[in-house]
Design an enzyme around this catalytic site. Structure first.
Site, PDB file in Angstrom:
ATOM      1  N   ASP A 213      -4.027  42.976  43.011  1.00 27.04           N
ATOM      2  CA  ASP A 213      -4.007  44.135  43.981  1.00 27.04           C
ATOM      3  C   ASP A 213      -3.038  43.153  45.495  1.00 27.04           C
ATOM      4  O   ASP A 213      -2.232  42.461  45.543  1.00 27.04           O
ATOM      5  CB  ASP A 213      -5.139  43.228  44.719  1.00 27.04           C
ATOM      6  CG  ASP A 213      -5.326  45.223  46.146  1.00 27.04           C
ATOM      7  OD1 ASP A 213      -5.808  45.869  45.991  1.00 27.04           O
ATOM      8  OD2 ASP A 213      -5.837  43.801  47.084  1.00 27.04           O
ATOM      9  N   GLU A 250      -0.106  31.735  28.583  1.00 30.70           N
ATOM     10  CA  GLU A 250      -0.796  29.964  27.196  1.00 30.70           C
ATOM     11  C   GLU A 250      -2.017  31.894  26.494  1.00 30.70           C
ATOM     12  O   GLU A 250      -2.448  30.472  25.751  1.00 30.70           O
ATOM     13  CB  GLU A 250      -1.308  29.386  28.674  1.00 30.70           C
ATOM     14  CG  GLU A 250      -0.680  28.980  29.466  1.00 30.70           C
ATOM     15  CD  GLU A 250      -1.493  28.304  31.055  1.00 30.70           C
ATOM     16  OE1 GLU A 250      -3.498  28.454  30.541  1.00 30.70           O
ATOM     17  OE2 GLU A 250      -0.595  27.866  31.660  1.00 30.70           O
TER      18      GLU A 250
HETATM   19  C1  GLC Z   1      -5.133  47.653  47.810  1.00 28.10           C
HETATM   20  C2  GLC Z   1      -5.918  48.163  47.112  1.00 28.10           C
HETATM   21  C3  GLC Z   1      -7.560  49.271  47.794  1.00 28.10           C
HETATM   22  C4  GLC Z   1      -7.722  47.761  48.824  1.00 28.10           C
HETATM   23  C5  GLC Z   1      -6.761  47.150  49.819  1.00 28.10           C
HETATM   24  C6  GLC Z   1      -7.078  45.884  50.605  1.00 28.10           C
HETATM   25  O1  GLC Z   1      -4.528  49.138  48.040  1.00 28.10           O
HETATM   26  O2  GLC Z   1      -6.211  49.674  46.415  1.00 28.10           O
HETATM   27  O3  GLC Z   1      -8.095  49.229  47.845  1.00 28.10           O
HETATM   28  O4  GLC Z   1      -8.664  48.728  50.291  1.00 28.10           O
HETATM   29  O5  GLC Z   1      -5.402  46.843  48.592  1.00 28.10           O
HETATM   30  O6  GLC Z   1      -7.689  45.052  48.703  1.00 28.10           O
END
Ligand code: GLC
Length: 532
Positions: A213, A250
């Site tokens: 993310d 790994e």
């Molecule tokens: C990314 C995710 C989103 C979230 C953001 C913060 O963009 O896809 O849904 O709000 O990160 O974690």
């Protein structure tokens, strides 16, 4: 960057992920097994046959960890457990095994930029006070002004409002997103080690891939007064992913997929070097308007940046953060931009669906991996008229109620029946479903040869047989038309122009996104042909 193969790139052309169709499950809106109105693992497990029938190769789940849900689970309170309203760790392991038994891989979502203000580390940091090692795991700073009453700098949160929140003892902490999502300090080796351990925790449980993310945001230049450039795509971030790649190596066959929103394709490609991530989401394609020249440019640039690295491109039409394709493509402006979601801009549902069907055949025919966001295969529209009091996306409150945010693409799926909750579960869904969705349920569509679901299922089957990763050769085509051939001989033609065009010579029509006019391809229609 282009032209030659990147030194050290030795891609395995047969690797499962290179041409996979990956289905994105937004768990709390997929299927509810226990009747509390929130989707969960029990619901997902009962619907695995649906996903197997649809013909996908992997499932990516949005964060499934314990979370106060300040940002739909992207505020993670414990990276090594499952959110109780979603199920248990044991159920997650059973789910992974059941999916494997059906030949479906599992990808989990790791959120390394920030945690939750309810996470133990953060709670301890608050208790331990300024100057403590516990605070060093986050980005605490003194404020400016005579008594520190001003934030340390002017950075703004991506969700709106200041990126700093002050705590009781007077210090401020950084949160690029909501205040409930404090950013980690990636200059601290303890943070680096912690995430290596989290990766191993999930790889040990059989997870096949990790979606990373907000991957470009981890490293910050705290002294810079600059805006986004002080925390977006700083060079130091690549060392982090080299470390993650070493952890993935790994294990057998585990992959890293980056959420990397960057306008510059060359900077984007750096994340895909052979010792970093395996793939990353192609947001340029997602954001592109329904325009032949713009799409061709996006596809060509994508191929040009990926091929030299030996990394497969990915093709994404939607996800849990963006406007549903049938709504987007029915508008006068068909591009997507987080800064202006065009909420409420009139959308022609018939035109939107027609284009979304054509876009699906285009995306499925391109070389590399494909992402399908739940409900895309049902042609669900964005729900733009949710009652304000039901909205949960933090963007809504933090924008001062000017941007309704992303709830409209997160409405629980309609599975069956004539009225809400449409088989989603026994309880009232956490976001209300439109009554018109009775025409869009999975049940109705599975029985209809002309439905969006049938188009996706047939397209995914042909894709497995004839498409996947590789290359394409562009074919001569008139203005407003995209035409290319894949290695198997399959030809994809997409007509984005206003008039119908004649089809190239072919032996048979494999699949079309809408009715053909004899030997002519109507406007906003795509076709897959087999050549002699
Ligand atoms: C990314 C995710 C989103 C979230 C953001 C913060 O963009 O896809 O849904 O709000 O990160 O974690």
């Amino acid at each position: 960057m282009s032209g030659s193969t990147f030194p050290g790139a030795t891609p395995d052309p047969e690797a499962w992920w290179r041409g996979a169709a990956i289905y994105q499950v937004y768990l709390r809106s997929f299927a509810d097994g226990n009747g509390d109105g929130v989707g969960d693992l029990a619901g997902l497990r009962t619907r695995l046959p649906y996903l197997s029938d649809l013909g996908i190769g992997a499932i990516w789940l949005n964060p499934w960890y314990p979370s106060p849900m300040a940002d739909g689970g992207y505020d993670v309170a414990d990276y090594r457990d499952i959110e109780p309203s979603f199920g248990t760790l044991a159920e997650a392991e059973e789910f992974i095994a059941e999916a494997h038994a059906l030949g479906i891989k599992t990808i989990t979502d790791i959120v390394p930029n920030h945690g939750s203000d309810q996470q133990k580390w953060f709670v301890r940091a608050l208790e331990a006070g300024p100057g403590s090692p516990e605070r060093e795991r986050f980005l605490f700073r003194e404020g400016r002004g005579a008594s520190g009453e001003l934030p340390p700098n002017d950075w703004q949160s991506i969700f709106g409002g200041p990126a700093w929140t002050r705590v009781a003892d007077g210090q401020w902490y950084l949160h690029l997103f909501a205040p409930e999502q404090p950013d980690f300090n990636w200059a601290n080796p303890e943070v680096v080690e912690e995430f290596h351990d989290v990766l191993r925790f999930w790889f040990d449980r059989g997870v096949d891939g990790i979606r990373i993310d907000s991957a470009a945001l981890l490293v910050k230049e705290m002294d810079s007064e600059g805006g986004e450039e002080a925390y977006t795509d700083l060079d130091g971030v690549h060392d982090i992913y080299r470390g993650w790649r070493r952890v993935a190596e790994e294990y057998d066959d585990r992959i890293l997929i980056g959420e990397v929103w960057l306008p510059d394709q060359e900077r984007f490609a750096l994340y895909l070097r052979p010792d970093e991530m395996h793939t990353a989401f192609n947001f340029d394609f997602l954001a592109c308007a329904w325009d032949a020249a713009a799409l061709r440019r996006s596809i060509e640039e994508t191929l040009a940046t990926h091929i030299p690295l030996g990394a497969p491109p990915t093709w994404v039409l939607s996800n849990h953060d963006v406007t549903r394709p049938v709504t987007k493509y029915g508008r006068a402006d068909t591009s997507f931009d987080h800064a202006d979601r065009k909420h409420g801009m009139p959308s022609d549902p018939v035109l939107g669906e027609r284009r979304a069907r054509a876009a699906a055949l285009l995306a499925m025919a391109l070389p590399g991996g494909l992402y399908v966001y739940q409900g895309e295969e049902l042609g669900l529209p964005e729900v733009e008229d949710l009652p304000d009091e039901r909205r949960q996306d933090p963007i809504w409150a933090r924008s001062g109620h000017t941007d309704p945010g992303r709830d409209g693409c997160r409405v629980p799926l309609p599975w069956s029946g004539d009225e809400p909750p449409f088989g989603f579960g026994a309880g009232q869904p956490w976001l209300p479903q439109p009554p018109e969705w009775k025409a869009l349920t999975a049940e109705v569509q599975a029985a209809d040869p002309a439905s969006m679901f049938t188009l996706y299922r047939t397209g995914l089957r042909l894709r497995r047989e004839l498409l996947g990763d590789g290359t394409l050769a562009w074919l001569e085509a008139g203005e407003g038309v995209l035409a290319f051939r894949r290695e198997s001989g399959l030809i994809c033609v997409v007509n984005l122009g206003a008039e119908s065009v004649s089809l190239p010579e072919h032996e048979s029509v494999l699949l079309a996104s809408g009715p053909l006019e004899g030997d002519r391809l109507p406007s906003d229609t795509a076709v897959w042909l087999r050549q002699a």
